[in-house]
Motif scaffolding. Sequence first.
Motif, PDB file in Angstrom:
ATOM      1  N   VAL A   7       0.875 -10.218   3.989  1.00 23.31           N
ATOM      2  CA  VAL A   7       0.470 -11.749   3.968  1.00 23.31           C
ATOM      3  C   VAL A   7      -0.942 -11.957   4.416  1.00 23.31           C
ATOM      4  N   VAL A   8      -1.269 -11.262   5.409  1.00 20.37           N
ATOM      5  CA  VAL A   8      -2.645 -11.367   5.949  1.00 20.37           C
ATOM      6  C   VAL A   8      -3.677 -10.740   4.751  1.00 20.37           C
ATOM      7  N   VAL A  26     -14.784  -9.154   5.946  1.00 19.41           N
ATOM      8  CA  VAL A  26     -13.592  -9.357   6.178  1.00 19.41           C
ATOM      9  C   VAL A  26     -13.090  -8.475   7.380  1.00 19.41           C
ATOM     10  N   ASP A  27     -12.364  -8.667   8.163  1.00 23.12           N
ATOM     11  CA  ASP A  27     -11.984  -7.878   9.280  1.00 23.12           C
ATOM     12  C   ASP A  27     -10.829  -7.191   8.854  1.00 23.12           C
ATOM     13  N   CYS A  28     -10.631  -6.097   8.421  1.00 24.83           N
ATOM     14  CA  CYS A  28      -9.461  -5.226   7.970  1.00 24.83           C
ATOM     15  C   CYS A  28      -8.584  -4.865   9.407  1.00 24.83           C
ATOM     16  N   SER A  29      -9.207  -4.899  10.531  1.00 23.63           N
ATOM     17  CA  SER A  29      -8.701  -4.189  11.743  1.00 23.63           C
ATOM     18  C   SER A  29      -7.129  -4.706  11.669  1.00 23.63           C
ATOM     19  N   VAL A  30      -6.755  -5.765  11.521  1.00 25.27           N
ATOM     20  CA  VAL A  30      -5.368  -6.510  11.477  1.00 25.27           C
ATOM     21  C   VAL A  30      -4.363  -5.493  10.693  1.00 25.27           C
ATOM     22  N   LEU A  31      -5.048  -4.850   9.636  1.00 30.96           N
ATOM     23  CA  LEU A  31      -3.970  -4.000   8.831  1.00 30.96           C
ATOM     24  C   LEU A  31      -3.985  -2.655   9.137  1.00 30.96           C
ATOM     25  N   ASP A  32      -4.480  -2.312  10.393  1.00 35.99           N
ATOM     26  CA  ASP A  32      -4.733  -0.924  10.649  1.00 35.99           C
ATOM     27  C   ASP A  32      -3.165  -0.668  11.167  1.00 35.99           C
ATOM     28  N   PRO A  33      -2.712   0.489  10.491  1.00 35.03           N
ATOM     29  CA  PRO A  33      -1.350   0.809  10.863  1.00 35.03           C
ATOM     30  C   PRO A  33      -1.424   1.916  11.910  1.00 35.03           C
ATOM     31  N   ARG A  34      -1.319   1.199  13.232  1.00 38.93           N
ATOM     32  CA  ARG A  34      -1.569   2.034  14.411  1.00 38.93           C
ATOM     33  C   ARG A  34      -1.046   3.578  14.429  1.00 38.93           C
ATOM     34  N   ALA A  35       0.075   3.851  13.952  1.00 31.08           N
ATOM     35  CA  ALA A  35       0.449   5.104  13.857  1.00 31.08           C
ATOM     36  C   ALA A  35      -0.236   5.803  12.522  1.00 31.08           C
ATOM     37  N   SER A  36      -1.001   6.915  12.893  1.00 28.95           N
ATOM     38  CA  SER A  36      -1.852   7.204  11.842  1.00 28.95           C
ATOM     39  C   SER A  36      -1.197   8.569  11.103  1.00 28.95           C
ATOM     40  N   VAL A  37      -1.776   8.774  10.054  1.00 27.03           N
ATOM     41  CA  VAL A  37      -1.271  10.145   9.416  1.00 27.03           C
ATOM     42  C   VAL A  37      -2.208  11.281   9.476  1.00 27.03           C
ATOM     43  N   SER A  38      -1.700  12.335   9.452  1.00 26.96           N
ATOM     44  CA  SER A  38      -2.250  13.695   9.760  1.00 26.96           C
ATOM     45  C   SER A  38      -3.856  13.626   8.921  1.00 26.96           C
ATOM     46  N   LYS A  39      -4.749  14.465   9.621  1.00 24.91           N
ATOM     47  CA  LYS A  39      -5.904  14.511   8.929  1.00 24.91           C
ATOM     48  C   LYS A  39      -6.008  15.022   7.360  1.00 24.91           C
ATOM     49  N   GLU A  40      -5.093  15.861   7.312  1.00 26.89           N
ATOM     50  CA  GLU A  40      -5.019  16.234   5.869  1.00 26.89           C
ATOM     51  C   GLU A  40      -4.632  15.023   4.760  1.00 26.89           C
ATOM     52  N   GLN A  41      -3.500  14.456   5.245  1.00 29.29           N
ATOM     53  CA  GLN A  41      -3.370  13.162   4.329  1.00 29.29           C
ATOM     54  C   GLN A  41      -4.286  12.043   4.584  1.00 29.29           C
ATOM     55  N   GLU A  42      -5.070  11.767   5.599  1.00 29.10           N
ATOM     56  CA  GLU A  42      -6.071  10.981   5.600  1.00 29.10           C
ATOM     57  C   GLU A  42      -7.171  11.402   4.592  1.00 29.10           C
ATOM     58  N   TYR A  91      -4.711  -0.548   4.101  1.00 28.09           N
ATOM     59  CA  TYR A  91      -5.806  -0.585   4.935  1.00 28.09           C
ATOM     60  C   TYR A  91      -7.252  -0.360   4.511  1.00 28.09           C
ATOM     61  N   LEU A  92      -7.294   1.032   4.030  1.00 27.48           N
ATOM     62  CA  LEU A  92      -8.579   1.536   3.368  1.00 27.48           C
ATOM     63  C   LEU A  92      -9.208   0.726   2.283  1.00 27.48           C
ATOM     64  N   PHE A  93      -7.938   0.422   1.455  1.00 17.95           N
ATOM     65  CA  PHE A  93      -8.404  -0.484   0.223  1.00 17.95           C
ATOM     66  C   PHE A  93      -9.067  -1.819   0.653  1.00 17.95           C
ATOM     67  N   CYS A  94      -8.529  -2.279   1.838  1.00 23.33           N
ATOM     68  CA  CYS A  94      -9.274  -3.568   2.494  1.00 23.33           C
ATOM     69  C   CYS A  94     -10.660  -3.547   2.569  1.00 23.33           C
ATOM     70  N   GLY A  95     -10.811  -2.167   3.382  1.00 19.29           N
ATOM     71  CA  GLY A  95     -12.236  -2.053   3.776  1.00 19.29           C
ATOM     72  C   GLY A  95     -13.166  -1.702   2.772  1.00 19.29           C
ATOM     73  N   MET A  96     -12.595  -1.099   1.585  1.00 13.98           N
ATOM     74  CA  MET A  96     -13.427  -0.832   0.392  1.00 13.98           C
ATOM     75  C   MET A  96     -13.771  -1.917  -0.429  1.00 13.98           C
ATOM     76  N   PHE A  97     -12.719  -2.751  -0.695  1.00 13.12           N
ATOM     77  CA  PHE A  97     -12.734  -3.734  -1.883  1.00 13.12           C
ATOM     78  C   PHE A  97     -13.354  -5.262  -1.302  1.00 13.12           C
ATOM     79  N   ALA A  98     -12.346  -5.589  -0.176  1.00 14.89           N
ATOM     80  CA  ALA A  98     -12.654  -6.938   0.297  1.00 14.89           C
ATOM     81  C   ALA A  98     -14.098  -7.444   0.585  1.00 14.89           C
TER      82      ALA A  98
END
Length: 118
Positions: A7-8, A26-42, A91-98
Motif C-alpha cells: 500500500v505504501v 522517494v524514501d524506500c526504507s519503509v519497504l525494507d524487509p528487516r529480515a534479510s536474505v543470504s548474501k548469495e540470494q541478495e 524493496y530493491l525495485f522501489c530504489g531502482m525505479f521510483a
Amino acid sequence: MIQKWFVVLAIILGSEIIPEVVFAQVDCSVLDPRASVSKEQEGKISGSLNTLYKIAKAGGSLEAKVKEEIQNLQKGVPVDEKNLIKLRAVYLFCGMFANDRDLTPERKVSIFNLMMGI
C-alpha cells in the motif's frame, strides 16, 4: 504486514499526478524487509532486478520476464525465504525505479503492477 508495504509503495508510485512528488526523492526504507536474505540470494536478486531495469529502460516487454526472474530466484530456497525474496525484490525495485527520471510515471506504474502480480 506485506499488504502495508504494498500500500505504501502504491501510494508512492500512485502520486504520479503531481510532478513535484513524482520527481522528488522517494524514501524506500519503509519497504525494507528487516529480515534479510543470504548474501548469495541478495546477489541473485540484485542481478535479476538489474536485468529487468535494463529491459524497462530500453522499453522492452517485461510481462513474462518479471515472473520468470522471480520464479527462478525462488527455486531451491526454503518456503519461509520465498516471501523474503519477493519483499526484497519489491524493496530493491522501489530504489531502482521510483527515483528514475528517464521512465515516465505511467511506465513506472505499469512496472509496479507487474511486480505486484508476482
